[in-house]
Design an enzyme around this catalytic site. Structure first.
Site, PDB file in Angstrom:
ATOM      1  N   GLU A 134     -12.978 -24.009  10.001  1.00  0.00           N
ATOM      2  CA  GLU A 134     -12.848 -22.907   9.026  1.00  0.00           C
ATOM      3  C   GLU A 134     -14.014 -22.922   8.029  1.00  0.00           C
ATOM      4  O   GLU A 134     -13.833 -22.727   6.829  1.00  0.00           O
ATOM      5  CB  GLU A 134     -11.475 -22.955   8.326  1.00  0.00           C
ATOM      6  CG  GLU A 134     -10.336 -22.686   9.301  1.00  0.00           C
ATOM      7  CD  GLU A 134      -8.985 -22.471   8.664  1.00  0.00           C
ATOM      8  OE1 GLU A 134      -8.925 -22.081   7.496  1.00  0.00           O
ATOM      9  OE2 GLU A 134      -7.990 -22.699   9.372  1.00  0.00           O
TER      10      GLU A 134
HETATM   11  C1  LIG Z   1     -10.125 -29.198  16.434  1.00  0.00           C
HETATM   12  C2  LIG Z   1     -10.947 -27.953  16.252  1.00  0.00           C
HETATM   13  C3  LIG Z   1     -10.302 -26.726  16.145  1.00  0.00           C
HETATM   14  C4  LIG Z   1     -11.043 -25.551  16.002  1.00  0.00           C
HETATM   15  N1  LIG Z   1     -10.389 -24.344  15.972  1.00  0.00           N
HETATM   16  C5  LIG Z   1     -11.126 -23.197  16.018  1.00  0.00           C
HETATM   17  C6  LIG Z   1     -10.480 -21.921  16.180  1.00  0.00           C
HETATM   18  O1  LIG Z   1      -9.255 -21.815  16.238  1.00  0.00           O
HETATM   19  N2  LIG Z   1     -11.262 -20.818  16.276  1.00  0.00           N
HETATM   20  C7  LIG Z   1     -12.630 -20.871  16.222  1.00  0.00           C
HETATM   21  O2  LIG Z   1     -13.274 -19.838  16.319  1.00  0.00           O
HETATM   22  N3  LIG Z   1     -13.273 -22.064  16.065  1.00  0.00           N
HETATM   23  C8  LIG Z   1     -12.551 -23.218  15.977  1.00  0.00           C
HETATM   24  N4  LIG Z   1     -13.181 -24.429  15.860  1.00  0.00           N
HETATM   25  C9  LIG Z   1     -14.630 -24.473  15.744  1.00  0.00           C
HETATM   26  C10 LIG Z   1     -15.092 -24.812  14.326  1.00  0.00           C
HETATM   27  O3  LIG Z   1     -14.844 -23.743  13.474  1.00  0.00           O
HETATM   28  C11 LIG Z   1     -16.575 -25.206  14.420  1.00  0.00           C
HETATM   29  O4  LIG Z   1     -16.601 -26.493  15.002  1.00  0.00           O
HETATM   30  C12 LIG Z   1     -17.253 -25.194  13.060  1.00  0.00           C
HETATM   31  O5  LIG Z   1     -17.434 -23.881  12.623  1.00  0.00           O
HETATM   32  C13 LIG Z   1     -18.613 -25.898  13.084  1.00  0.00           C
HETATM   33  O6  LIG Z   1     -19.403 -25.425  14.110  1.00  0.00           O
HETATM   34  P1  LIG Z   1     -20.111 -26.445  15.123  1.00  0.00           P
HETATM   35  O7  LIG Z   1     -19.081 -27.406  15.583  1.00  0.00           O
HETATM   36  O8  LIG Z   1     -20.813 -25.642  16.154  1.00  0.00           O
HETATM   37  O9  LIG Z   1     -21.131 -27.240  14.233  1.00  0.00           O
HETATM   38  P2  LIG Z   1     -22.636 -26.797  13.925  1.00  0.00           P
HETATM   39  O10 LIG Z   1     -22.651 -25.393  13.439  1.00  0.00           O
HETATM   40  O11 LIG Z   1     -23.494 -27.142  15.092  1.00  0.00           O
HETATM   41  O12 LIG Z   1     -22.989 -27.755  12.715  1.00  0.00           O
HETATM   42  C14 LIG Z   1     -23.322 -29.132  12.905  1.00  0.00           C
HETATM   43  C15 LIG Z   1     -23.615 -29.740  11.538  1.00  0.00           C
HETATM   44  O13 LIG Z   1     -24.760 -29.095  10.964  1.00  0.00           O
HETATM   45  C16 LIG Z   1     -24.424 -28.558   9.689  1.00  0.00           C
HETATM   46  N5  LIG Z   1     -25.156 -27.306   9.529  1.00  0.00           N
HETATM   47  C17 LIG Z   1     -25.192 -26.251  10.365  1.00  0.00           C
HETATM   48  N6  LIG Z   1     -25.982 -25.285   9.889  1.00  0.00           N
HETATM   49  C18 LIG Z   1     -26.467 -25.736   8.697  1.00  0.00           C
HETATM   50  C19 LIG Z   1     -27.323 -25.184   7.694  1.00  0.00           C
HETATM   51  N7  LIG Z   1     -27.808 -23.931   7.767  1.00  0.00           N
HETATM   52  N8  LIG Z   1     -27.619 -25.952   6.627  1.00  0.00           N
HETATM   53  C20 LIG Z   1     -27.110 -27.199   6.482  1.00  0.00           C
HETATM   54  N9  LIG Z   1     -26.278 -27.762   7.388  1.00  0.00           N
HETATM   55  C21 LIG Z   1     -25.960 -27.035   8.477  1.00  0.00           C
HETATM   56  C22 LIG Z   1     -22.920 -28.364   9.718  1.00  0.00           C
HETATM   57  O14 LIG Z   1     -22.360 -28.363   8.417  1.00  0.00           O
HETATM   58  C23 LIG Z   1     -22.484 -29.559  10.533  1.00  0.00           C
HETATM   59  O15 LIG Z   1     -22.401 -30.697   9.720  1.00  0.00           O
HETATM   60  C24 LIG Z   1     -12.459 -25.625  15.968  1.00  0.00           C
HETATM   61  C25 LIG Z   1     -13.095 -26.861  16.058  1.00  0.00           C
HETATM   62  C26 LIG Z   1     -12.369 -28.011  16.216  1.00  0.00           C
HETATM   63  C27 LIG Z   1     -13.099 -29.313  16.371  1.00  0.00           C
END
Ligand SMILES: Cc1cc2nc3c(=O)[nH]c(=O)nc-3n(C[C@H](O)[C@H](O)[C@H](O)COP(=O)(O)OP(=O)(O)OC[C@H]3O[C@@H](n4cnc5c(N)ncnc54)[C@H](O)[C@@H]3O)c2cc1C
Length: 580
Positions: free
Chosen positions: A391
């Site tokens: 979220e």
């Molecule tokens: C158990 C679980 C349930 C979930 N449920 C849902 C759901 O119901 N629906 C849905 O749509 N998604 C869901 N998600 C997905 C979740 O919302 C994403 O994992 C989350 O938005 C982060 O995206 P990412 O994992 O691709 O991380 P990334 O976007 O790849 O980020 C990796 C790291 O880099 C940091 N980062 C990224 N961009 C920047 C920036 N510009 N500046 C500084 N730091 C940055 C982030 O903060 C993070 O620490 C779920 C994930 C999990 C693990």
């Protein structure tokens, strides 16, 4: 007096204006909602209170029995925020968040199953659905005949949600949907999906639109259950769309406004996660105080030691202040405030981080037992870890908080405002779109006399009010100065942005806690509120030190050295200075 519905407390604060009416008096539930909450809490105790062993077993199995989900349906747990005319309970945000608190006391997997349905899965329908869409789906969503899921994330698009590749192309009056979504909570049993796709010619370049997709549509398939670190009993799967024909009437909200809709859904749903976090903290305080009273070392209960008292005292402060913030945001939404995105983001960041700290300290208080699966602590630590990731990650939300809250400062700095519009309206999407900003432009004049005051508060908490006002002045000056200094480059100044966000978080928590404590003084008198005044004192003292440090470090820091070390490590992709 400002219009509460169109004023953001934090955006005003960055301008040096304290819009006290936004946060005072502290919101309270209506008598009806309170009564309903008592009933819900009682029912939940009956349903969840005796299930501690089951929750532990389901965590080990990595699954939640279908029979239990049926019980949740029978208890009406999927109809919490659905209006009564559609068969739901019609809870407002504050009462909904309080309900998730109750559930969060027992088990985080259950809380997230209910929360994913109401906070995000079907919230788009509530916010943007047509009457026809609502009549068609809400009764089924309220009864749990349909459980909802929110489908935004993709393999290449998490934080950068605008990078989604799922497409929806017009055909025969409807749309053909193709793409895959990742890590979708409730994916394994959801029947109703809020799906975000790019509309247009199918080249992946079009604008984003939200759709209602149901599982019975041909071409919808569900991936395997993910094996996770925590929330193991909750369902997380991929959801795949292969030439799914979606009827034209299933567009949710306006075509092309899907990104905005996704952000609004996430903003509006944040009190659910905040409520679950507060419930988790209350449970941890119960566990830790019992444990500390029972466990003896050196002939004394460990609750008699200063270092244990420090941990439990901090847990109480974290829980009370988080509850103040989460309740406040729920109250703002219930009162029809439209400008609560920054405040909601703060409530998510703050409550999830307080819960993480409490969980870690509770495990520490339990000592070796805390590390054993037989005890609940390690599961709670695993379960709450995701809260800082989903979220909106807390990093992205910090950038969002600082950049959005400074919107009105930028508006004052007119040219900056014009060039930064995209960024401040849509900071997550708009990183990097600012044009050159003229440093030369005149901007705010934040002087002592320009700063708003808090009035009418009890003299017993005036020292804390003084600190709040002083730090507000410092914030307004810093926001103005930083925008002038960095201009478009503010986007690349993440260290400074994070510090500003942390200052804003502390100030908002302080203001919400002042409001909560004042309400308690009004209701019970200073003497009876004395413990709460102590909580306020502790929080304010600690926050003042953090804020001071953050201000100092905006200009005086070792950021460049740290960055250089990181760049060096990225190049080497290893640690360079091993001793052998
Ligand atoms: C158990 C679980 C349930 C979930 N449920 C849902 C759901 O119901 N629906 C849905 O749509 N998604 C869901 N998600 C997905 C979740 O919302 C994403 O994992 C989350 O938005 C982060 O995206 P990412 O994992 O691709 O991380 P990334 O976007 O790849 O980020 C990796 C790291 O880099 C940091 N980062 C990224 N961009 C920047 C920036 N510009 N500046 C500084 N730091 C940055 C982030 O903060 C993070 O620490 C779920 C994930 C999990 C693990």
């Amino acid at each position: 007096m400002s219009d509460k519905t169109t004023t953001s407390f934090m955006r005003s604060l960055c301008m040096g204006r304290i819009e006290q009416d936004c946060l005072f008096p502290f919101p309270v539930l209506s008598a009806d909602q309170k009564e309903m909450l008592h009933e819900i809490a009682g029912a939940l105790e009956g349903l969840l209170g005796s299930r501690t062993e089951d929750f532990s077993q389901w965590d080990a199995d990595g699954d939640m029995p279908a029979q239990f989900i049926e019980e949740l349906k029978e208890f009406g747990m999927f109809g919490l925020i659905i209006p009564e005319e559609h068969g739901g309970m019609g809870l407002g945000n504050m009462a909904y968040s309080r309900t998730l608190q109750e559930v969060g006391r027992y088990d985080a997997s259950v809380a997230v199953t209910i929360g994913a349905h109401s906070s995000i899965g079907m919230r788009g329908l509530l916010l943007f659905g047509t009457d026809e869409q609502k009549s068609r789906y809400m009764p089924k969503l309220a009864s749990g005949e349909m459980i909802a899921a929110f489908c935004l994330t993709e393999p290449g698009a998490g934080s950068d949600a605008a990078a989604i590749k799922t497409t929806a192309v017009r055909k025969d009056g409807g749309w053909v949907l193709n793409g895959s979504k990742l890590w979708i909570t409730n994916g394994g049993f959801a029947e109703f999906f809020t799906v975000f796709a790019r509309t247009g010619t199918g080249d992946g370049q079009g604008k984003m639109t939200a759709f209602i997709v149901t599982k019975d549509m041909d071409g919808v398939s569900i991936g395997p259950h993910e094996d996770k670190m925590g929330l193991r009993a909750s369902s997380t799967t991929s959801v795949l769309f292969d030439d799914v024909h979606v009827p034209g009437e299933n567009v949710l909200g306006e075509e092309g406004l899907g990104f905005k809709a996704a952000m609004q859904i996430l903003n509006s749903g944040r009190t659910g996660l905040g409520g679950g976090s507060v419930g988790g903290m209350k449970h941890l305080i119960e566990l830790s105080t019992r444990q500390a009273n029972e466990r003896k070392t050196f002939g004394q209960p460990i609750s008699s030691y200063g270092l244990i008292k420090e941990k439990v005292g901090q847990m109480v402060v974290d829980c009370y202040t988080s509850e103040a913030v989460v309740t406040m945001v729920g109250g703002l939404i219930d009162e029809g405030c439209e400008e609560y995105a920054v405040e909601a983001a703060i409530s998510k960041v703050y409550a999830t981080e307080c819960l993480a700290r409490s969980a870690d300290e509770a495990l520490q208080i339990a000592g070796g037992n805390g590390f054993m699966r037989e005890y609940p602590y390690e599961r709670i630590v695993r379960d709450c870890r995701i809260n800082r990731i989903f979220e909106g990650t807390n990093e992205i939300l910090r950038l969002f908080i600082a950049l959005t809250a400074m919107n009105d400062v930028a508006t004052q700095l007119k040219e900056l405002s014009r060039s930064m519009k995209g960024v401040f309206n849509d900071p997550i999407k708009g990183f990097g779109v600012m044009s050159d900003y003229a440093r030369k432009h005149a901007g705010l004049r934040i002087r002592r006399g320009d700063i708003g005051k808090m009035t009418g508060l009890d003299p017993s908490i005036q020292p804390q009010v003084d600190i709040f006002e002083k730090k507000t002045r410092n914030l307004a000056q810093a926001a103005d100065r930083i925008l002038r200094k960095h201009g478009k480059n503010i986007i690349g100044k993440q260290f400074a942005t994070k510090r500003l966000a942390d200052i804003m978080i502390d100030l908002f928590v302080m203001a919400c806690t002042l409001s909560r404590v004042q309400a308690s003084i009004d209701a019970n008198g200073v003497e009876k509120a004395s413990r709460e005044i102590e909580i306020l004192k502790v929080f304010t003292r600690e926050a003042r030190i953090r804020i001071k440090r953050n201000f100092r470090r905006i200009d005086n820091n070792e950021d460049e050295l740290l960055k250089a070390l990181a760049v060096d490590a990225f190049e080497a992709e290893r640690y360079r200075w091993d001793t052998i």
